[in-house]
Design a protein around this motif. Structure first.
Motif, short mmCIF file in Angstrom:
data_model
loop_
_atom_site.label_atom_id
_atom_site.label_comp_id
_atom_site.label_asym_id
_atom_site.label_seq_id
_atom_site.Cartn_x
_atom_site.Cartn_y
_atom_site.Cartn_z
N PHE A 1 -35.97 42.69 63.15
CA PHE A 1 -36.80 41.72 63.90
C PHE A 1 -35.95 40.65 64.38
O PHE A 1 -36.34 40.17 65.53
CB PHE A 1 -38.11 41.48 63.07
CG PHE A 1 -39.12 42.73 62.78
CD1 PHE A 1 -39.08 43.64 63.38
CD2 PHE A 1 -39.80 42.43 61.45
CE1 PHE A 1 -40.05 44.80 63.10
CE2 PHE A 1 -40.94 43.25 61.20
CZ PHE A 1 -40.77 44.72 62.07
N GLU B 1 -37.13 46.12 53.20
CA GLU B 1 -37.59 44.78 53.70
C GLU B 1 -36.68 43.79 54.41
O GLU B 1 -36.93 43.13 55.33
CB GLU B 1 -38.44 43.96 52.76
CG GLU B 1 -39.67 44.94 52.02
CD GLU B 1 -40.56 44.32 51.29
OE1 GLU B 1 -39.98 43.38 50.28
OE2 GLU B 1 -41.63 44.87 50.76
N THR C 1 -43.07 54.57 56.49
CA THR C 1 -43.25 53.19 55.79
C THR C 1 -42.02 52.41 55.15
O THR C 1 -41.19 53.33 54.90
CB THR C 1 -44.43 53.21 54.72
OG1 THR C 1 -43.95 54.18 53.72
CG2 THR C 1 -45.64 53.82 55.34
N ASN C 2 -42.10 51.30 54.85
CA ASN C 2 -40.72 50.93 54.18
C ASN C 2 -40.76 51.57 52.65
O ASN C 2 -39.37 51.75 52.66
CB ASN C 2 -41.06 49.42 53.92
CG ASN C 2 -41.10 48.43 54.98
OD1 ASN C 2 -40.56 49.12 56.12
ND2 ASN C 2 -41.10 47.28 54.99
N VAL D 1 -35.48 45.49 57.47
CA VAL D 1 -36.60 45.34 58.69
C VAL D 1 -36.54 43.74 59.18
O VAL D 1 -36.65 43.66 60.27
CB VAL D 1 -38.06 45.67 58.02
CG1 VAL D 1 -39.05 45.34 58.95
CG2 VAL D 1 -37.87 47.14 57.60
N ASP E 1 -46.95 42.72 61.36
CA ASP E 1 -45.71 43.63 61.17
C ASP E 1 -45.79 44.92 62.12
O ASP E 1 -44.80 45.48 62.55
CB ASP E 1 -45.23 43.67 59.83
CG ASP E 1 -44.63 42.65 59.15
OD1 ASP E 1 -44.29 41.93 60.03
OD2 ASP E 1 -44.52 42.69 57.75
N ASP E 2 -47.13 45.61 61.91
CA ASP E 2 -47.39 46.88 62.48
C ASP E 2 -46.70 46.72 64.19
O ASP E 2 -46.12 47.53 64.73
CB ASP E 2 -48.59 47.43 62.33
CG ASP E 2 -48.66 48.00 60.94
OD1 ASP E 2 -47.93 48.29 60.26
OD2 ASP E 2 -50.03 48.06 60.51
N LEU F 1 -34.26 51.78 61.66
CA LEU F 1 -35.09 51.38 62.86
C LEU F 1 -35.39 52.82 63.26
O LEU F 1 -36.51 53.16 63.69
CB LEU F 1 -34.28 50.80 64.04
CG LEU F 1 -35.12 50.49 65.09
CD1 LEU F 1 -36.42 50.04 65.15
CD2 LEU F 1 -34.24 49.56 66.19
N MET G 1 -38.18 54.01 61.09
CA MET G 1 -39.32 53.29 61.27
C MET G 1 -39.98 53.90 62.45
O MET G 1 -41.39 54.12 62.42
CB MET G 1 -38.90 51.70 61.60
CG MET G 1 -38.61 50.79 60.50
SD MET G 1 -37.86 49.23 61.16
CE MET G 1 -39.18 48.60 62.27
N ARG H 1 -44.72 44.79 65.51
CA ARG H 1 -43.44 44.52 65.68
C ARG H 1 -42.83 45.70 65.31
O ARG H 1 -41.63 45.85 66.18
CB ARG H 1 -43.06 43.19 64.66
CG ARG H 1 -43.43 41.76 65.09
CD ARG H 1 -42.68 40.66 64.44
NE ARG H 1 -42.73 40.79 63.06
CZ ARG H 1 -41.82 39.89 62.20
NH1 ARG H 1 -41.04 39.25 62.65
NH2 ARG H 1 -42.20 39.67 61.01
N ARG H 2 -43.26 46.37 64.68
CA ARG H 2 -42.46 47.60 64.31
C ARG H 2 -42.51 48.44 65.88
O ARG H 2 -41.64 49.01 66.00
CB ARG H 2 -43.18 48.26 63.34
CG ARG H 2 -43.05 47.80 61.95
CD ARG H 2 -43.71 48.60 60.99
NE ARG H 2 -43.11 49.80 60.39
CZ ARG H 2 -42.04 49.50 59.26
NH1 ARG H 2 -41.84 48.56 58.65
NH2 ARG H 2 -41.65 50.81 58.68
#
Length: 220
Positions: free
Chosen positions: A190, A183, A167-168, A186, A200-201, A159, A162, A203-204
């Motif tokens: 979430f 992944e 990026t992942n 991540v 996803d962006d 996190l 992030m 939620r990041r």
């Protein structure tokens, strides 16, 4: 990109201006105090404001309070806070609103040209950028709260990366694990933070805000 620069140190202001213009950007507003900055922005639109935290007359929190005002007055403007200090309480308020296009770096990052320019470009593109040391302050506070205590140490590490805008794929490279493993982390983050499936962006960003919301409640 078009920039505004608010910095009370004339030497640093000049150095940053030369550095940025030498890389194709324009510094359209340059100010040593908040009133001069605000006056300049009324007639000169910019993409990002680079803002010190402690400015005249009291050298306490004028800059970050001005950043809050700017974001309320002009929501689309990017703000990159650049400071020697971590003003956690006001930073929490700033990021807890609309975090897109916001950044907070410590001044030591100026010495790392690529990271500084990368952060500036990400803020201009609407991303959220936090200095690792700022994150450590938030994370240190967050471990005292239930919302973050469900994360494993590895998930908190992911996190943090992030929140730095990684990026992942970049996270996988840094942690020396597979992309699939990242992944899974991540997805677990979430789930633990009760961030429901969606973009996803988005939620990041919400995951980063989980840190900042905790910080605001602890009044660092």
């Amino acid at each position: 990109m078009r920039l505004a620069l608010a910095e009370d140190s004339a030497i640093l202001r000049l150095t940053l201006t030369e550095f940025l213009t030498g890389r194709g950007h324009t510094v359209d507003v340059s100010a040593a105090d908040v009133p001069t900055l605000m006056a300049g922005l009324k007639s000169t639109p910019v993409d990002v404001v680079i803002m010190d935290v402690r400015m005249p007359p009291t050298f306490t929190n004028e800059g970050i309070i001005a950043a809050l005002e700017l974001r309320q007055r002009t929501p689309g403007i990017g703000v990159l806070v650049l400071s020697q200090y971590i003003e956690a309480f006001y930073a929490s308020q700033l990021f807890a609103g609309q975090p897109d296009g916001l950044g907070y770096l410590l001044k030591d990052r100026v010495a790392e040209a690529d990271q500084f320019l990368g952060a500036l470009e990400r803020v201009a593109a609407g991303d959220t950028v936090l200095d690792p040391e700022v994150l450590r302050r938030f994370i240190g506070a967050s471990t005292k709260r239930d919302v973050m205590s469900t994360l494993t140490p590895r998930e908190r590490e992911v996190l943090e990366l992030m929140a730095q805008g990684r990026t992942n794929t970049a996270i996988a490279h840094q942690l020396c694990v597979s992309l699939g493993t990242v992944e899974k982390y991540v997805t677990a983050i979430f789930s633990r933070l009760d961030l429901h499936p969606g973009h996803d962006d988005h939620r990041r960003v919400l995951a980063v805000l989980a840190f900042l919301g905790v910080t605001a409640s602890t009044n660092l």
